[in-house]
Each structure stands twice: as structure tokens, then as C-alpha cells.
Write a protein that holds these residues in place. Structure first.
Motif, PDB file in Angstrom:
ATOM      1  N   ILE A 147      -4.060   3.738   4.334  1.00  0.00           N
ATOM      2  CA  ILE A 147      -3.512   4.019   3.005  1.00  0.00           C
ATOM      3  C   ILE A 147      -3.839   2.853   2.077  1.00  0.00           C
ATOM      4  O   ILE A 147      -3.823   1.695   2.479  1.00  0.00           O
ATOM      5  CB  ILE A 147      -1.988   4.262   3.094  1.00  0.00           C
ATOM      6  CG1 ILE A 147      -1.417   4.736   1.758  1.00  0.00           C
ATOM      7  CG2 ILE A 147      -1.260   3.050   3.627  1.00  0.00           C
ATOM      8  CD1 ILE A 147       0.049   5.151   1.836  1.00  0.00           C
ATOM      9  N   LYS A 148      -4.159   3.191   0.844  1.00  0.00           N
ATOM     10  CA  LYS A 148      -4.495   2.177  -0.167  1.00  0.00           C
ATOM     11  C   LYS A 148      -3.888   2.600  -1.501  1.00  0.00           C
ATOM     12  O   LYS A 148      -4.148   3.701  -1.981  1.00  0.00           O
ATOM     13  CB  LYS A 148      -6.024   2.054  -0.299  1.00  0.00           C
ATOM     14  CG  LYS A 148      -6.511   1.193  -1.475  1.00  0.00           C
ATOM     15  CD  LYS A 148      -6.328  -0.270  -1.200  1.00  0.00           C
ATOM     16  CE  LYS A 148      -7.129  -1.151  -2.166  1.00  0.00           C
ATOM     17  NZ  LYS A 148      -6.766  -1.012  -3.582  1.00  0.00           N
ATOM     18  N   ASP A 149      -3.044   1.736  -2.058  1.00  0.00           N
ATOM     19  CA  ASP A 149      -2.392   2.040  -3.340  1.00  0.00           C
ATOM     20  C   ASP A 149      -1.710   3.404  -3.333  1.00  0.00           C
ATOM     21  O   ASP A 149      -1.793   4.168  -4.305  1.00  0.00           O
ATOM     22  CB  ASP A 149      -3.409   1.962  -4.483  1.00  0.00           C
ATOM     23  CG  ASP A 149      -3.936   0.549  -4.690  1.00  0.00           C
ATOM     24  OD1 ASP A 149      -3.205  -0.405  -4.391  1.00  0.00           O
ATOM     25  OD2 ASP A 149      -5.089   0.413  -5.140  1.00  0.00           O
ATOM     26  N   GLY A 150      -1.049   3.712  -2.229  1.00  0.00           N
ATOM     27  CA  GLY A 150      -0.290   4.949  -2.131  1.00  0.00           C
ATOM     28  C   GLY A 150      -1.081   6.177  -1.751  1.00  0.00           C
ATOM     29  O   GLY A 150      -0.504   7.234  -1.488  1.00  0.00           O
ATOM     30  N   ALA A 153       0.814  -1.221   0.000  1.00  0.00           N
ATOM     31  CA  ALA A 153       0.000   0.000   0.000  1.00  0.00           C
ATOM     32  C   ALA A 153       0.843   1.265   0.000  1.00  0.00           C
ATOM     33  O   ALA A 153       0.356   2.332  -0.375  1.00  0.00           O
ATOM     34  CB  ALA A 153      -0.939   0.001   1.212  1.00  0.00           C
ATOM     35  N   GLY A 154       2.104   1.167   0.445  1.00  0.00           N
ATOM     36  CA  GLY A 154       2.962   2.345   0.508  1.00  0.00           C
ATOM     37  C   GLY A 154       3.429   2.703   1.910  1.00  0.00           C
ATOM     38  O   GLY A 154       4.067   3.739   2.103  1.00  0.00           O
ATOM     39  N   LYS A 155       3.134   1.848   2.875  1.00  0.00           N
ATOM     40  CA  LYS A 155       3.496   2.147   4.269  1.00  0.00           C
ATOM     41  C   LYS A 155       5.014   2.240   4.462  1.00  0.00           C
ATOM     42  O   LYS A 155       5.530   3.224   4.983  1.00  0.00           O
ATOM     43  CB  LYS A 155       2.919   1.075   5.206  1.00  0.00           C
ATOM     44  CG  LYS A 155       1.410   0.915   5.153  1.00  0.00           C
ATOM     45  CD  LYS A 155       0.899  -0.028   6.221  1.00  0.00           C
ATOM     46  CE  LYS A 155       1.516  -1.411   6.162  1.00  0.00           C
ATOM     47  NZ  LYS A 155       1.237  -2.134   4.892  1.00  0.00           N
ATOM     48  N   THR A 156       5.717   1.184   4.049  1.00  0.00           N
ATOM     49  CA  THR A 156       7.165   1.157   4.257  1.00  0.00           C
ATOM     50  C   THR A 156       7.861   2.243   3.450  1.00  0.00           C
ATOM     51  O   THR A 156       8.812   2.881   3.931  1.00  0.00           O
ATOM     52  CB  THR A 156       7.734  -0.231   3.893  1.00  0.00           C
ATOM     53  OG1 THR A 156       7.194  -1.208   4.800  1.00  0.00           O
ATOM     54  CG2 THR A 156       9.250  -0.259   3.986  1.00  0.00           C
ATOM     55  N   THR A 157       7.389   2.496   2.243  1.00  0.00           N
ATOM     56  CA  THR A 157       7.969   3.581   1.435  1.00  0.00           C
ATOM     57  C   THR A 157       7.800   4.921   2.144  1.00  0.00           C
ATOM     58  O   THR A 157       8.730   5.743   2.171  1.00  0.00           O
ATOM     59  CB  THR A 157       7.298   3.634   0.052  1.00  0.00           C
ATOM     60  OG1 THR A 157       7.556   2.414  -0.644  1.00  0.00           O
ATOM     61  CG2 THR A 157       7.830   4.789  -0.779  1.00  0.00           C
ATOM     62  N   THR A 158       6.644   5.145   2.726  1.00  0.00           N
ATOM     63  CA  THR A 158       6.409   6.386   3.474  1.00  0.00           C
ATOM     64  C   THR A 158       7.362   6.500   4.652  1.00  0.00           C
ATOM     65  O   THR A 158       7.989   7.550   4.870  1.00  0.00           O
ATOM     66  CB  THR A 158       4.956   6.440   3.981  1.00  0.00           C
ATOM     67  OG1 THR A 158       4.058   6.415   2.865  1.00  0.00           O
ATOM     68  CG2 THR A 158       4.705   7.692   4.795  1.00  0.00           C
TER      69      THR A 158
END
Length: 241
Positions: A205-208, A38-43
Motif C-alpha cells: 500500500i502507498k498513500d492509502g 501509508a494507511g496500514k494501521t488505519t486499515t
């Protein structure tokens, strides 16, 4: 205060994080949930300065993680989802190495190592090589190393994975203690019942993209967090079909 403004991170033609804005205030335990990818770790990696991001700004106590990375890193601690420790060191060598990085005085580091290692029941294992540690022991060591310089902010990616119930309870107590002392916690988790009981605020968060955020009462309403999360994921999945 941690402020994420219009954060965007792009990999190829995909926006891993898409125009995300969040504010984590002093005293808050802020949960960050979403499905895998979903983008958690990237955030979180963008927040702590590991990843460069394409658009937006991240401020920690009004300091930019882009422009003042060292000053920012002095006041927070980051625990990744899979801590990469140095297996060739003993536990106590690793903790002293981290204490050196953060310039923790000798007397203070000794007191804190004893305090946290005793609480997590690994004091007797600190002389052993990290290569001999179990996953749970490595997770405990990573948490102790994060606490050793008494950070104002803690950013954690799935911090409870691999911890036994007692250790998880101790982590929660330290999280609340940091907030009570004027700091804040921002952490991702898949364990929704833990987030529901522990967090002051939550972001989904969903798909960024940010789907919903606010206090637990604002996000959850009369439903459980699990029900709300599944409904929101299903709704956005239908919109993207």
C-alpha cells in the motif's frame, strides 16, 4: 474468509485509505507492507472495528464488522503496534480479565495460560505488575492474551517489534498453526525479509492506495521483496510528483 471491499477512510481532506479491496482466505498468512503513513494501521483498525470508515464494507465470515461487531470480534484477535495494557494489573490478572471477556472456561484458560506463558518464558513473571514489565514482556503478554480464546483469525500490527529471536520464532509457529487449523493471519510489518519467508500472499500500500497484491511469487517475480517494494514506492512517488 476476511473480505475488505472498497474501503475508504477520510481524515479532513485526506484519504488515509482509498478504495482498498483485499481478500484473506482461510489458510493464508497475508502480509501488509508500506511506508510509514501509508494507511496500514488505519486499515487494520477499521478491520477490527476500532475506527469507523467512510465507504466500503468489511466482512468476516460473511458478517459485517459494522452490523455485527460482537459476533465478528468473538472469532478474531487483534494485536496493535503498541499494546495498551493495564499497568495496575499483574500479568495473570490481565490474562484472566481477557479470558473473562471471551468467556473462556476456567480449566481451558489455566491450560492455555500455562502453555503460552511457558512457551514465551514469562510464566514466572505473571504475578508481577505489568508496570514492571519490559517492552518485550508486554508484547509477549499481549500475544498470549490474543491467543487465549483460540481465535480463528489474527490481525496484527507490527507483531515482531520488541520480540527476541526465539519469541519471534514461536509467534511464527503459532501463526502457521492457526492457518493449518483453517484460520488466517493478516499482519503489517516493516521487516521485509520476515514477510518474504513467512507470507503466502502480500499486499503493498502507498498513500492509502493498493499498489500490488498477490502470492509472493506473483508480487516478487525474480526479485527480492525489498527490491520490488522500493521500485513500486519510487514509481508511485514519481507519478505523484
Amino acid at each position: 474468509m476476511i473480505v475488505i471491499k472498497n474501503l475508504t477512510k477520510i481524515y479532513g481532506d485526506k484519504k488515509a485509505v482509498d478504495d482498498l479491496s483485499l481478500t484473506i482466505n482461510a489458510g493464508e498468512i497475508y502480509g501488509f507492507i508500506g511506508h510509514n503513513g501509508a494507511g496500514k494501521t488505519t486499515t487494520l483498525k477499521s478491520l477490527v472495528g476500532i475506527l469507523k470508515f467512510d465507504e466500503g464494507e468489511i466482512l468476516i465470515d460473511d458478517m459485517s464488522i459494522k452490523d455485527q461487531p460482537i459476533a465478528c470480534k468473538k472469532i478474531f484477535a487483534y494485536i496493535p503496534d503498541n499494546p495498551d495494557l493495564y499497568d495496575y494489573m499483574s500479568g495473570v490478572q490481565y490474562l484472566n480479565f481477557i479470558a473473562d471477556v471471551f468467556e473462556v472456561p476456567q480449566a481451558a484458560r489455566e491450560e492455555r495460560i500455562h502453555k503460552y506463558a511457558s512457551a514465551f518464558e514469562i510464566e514466572g513473571d505473571l504475578a508481577e505488575m505489568i508496570s514492571a514489565y519490559s517492552h518485550g514482556m508486554k508484547q509477549k503478554l499481549a500475544i498470549i492474551s490474543a491467543l487465549i480464546h483460540e481465535p480463528k483469525y489474527m490481525i496484527m500490527d507490527e507483531p515482531f517489534v520488541g520480540l527476541d529471536p526465539k519469541a519471534a520464532h514461536i509467534v511464527k509457529e503459532y501463526m502457521r498453526e492457526i492457518c493449518d487449523n483453517g484460520g488466517a493471519i493478516f499482519f503489517s510489518t516493516h521487516v521485509l525479509d520476515v514477510a518474504e519467508k513467512l507470507c503466502d500472499k502480500i499486499a503493498i500500500i502507498k498513500d492509502g492506495k493498493l499498489v500490488k497484491c498477490g502470492t509472493m511469487e506473483e508480487v516478487r517475480g525474480d526479485e527480492s521483496l525489498e527490491e520490488v517494494f522500493l521500485e513500486l514506492v519510487d514509481e508511485t512517488a514519481g507519478e505523484n510528483a
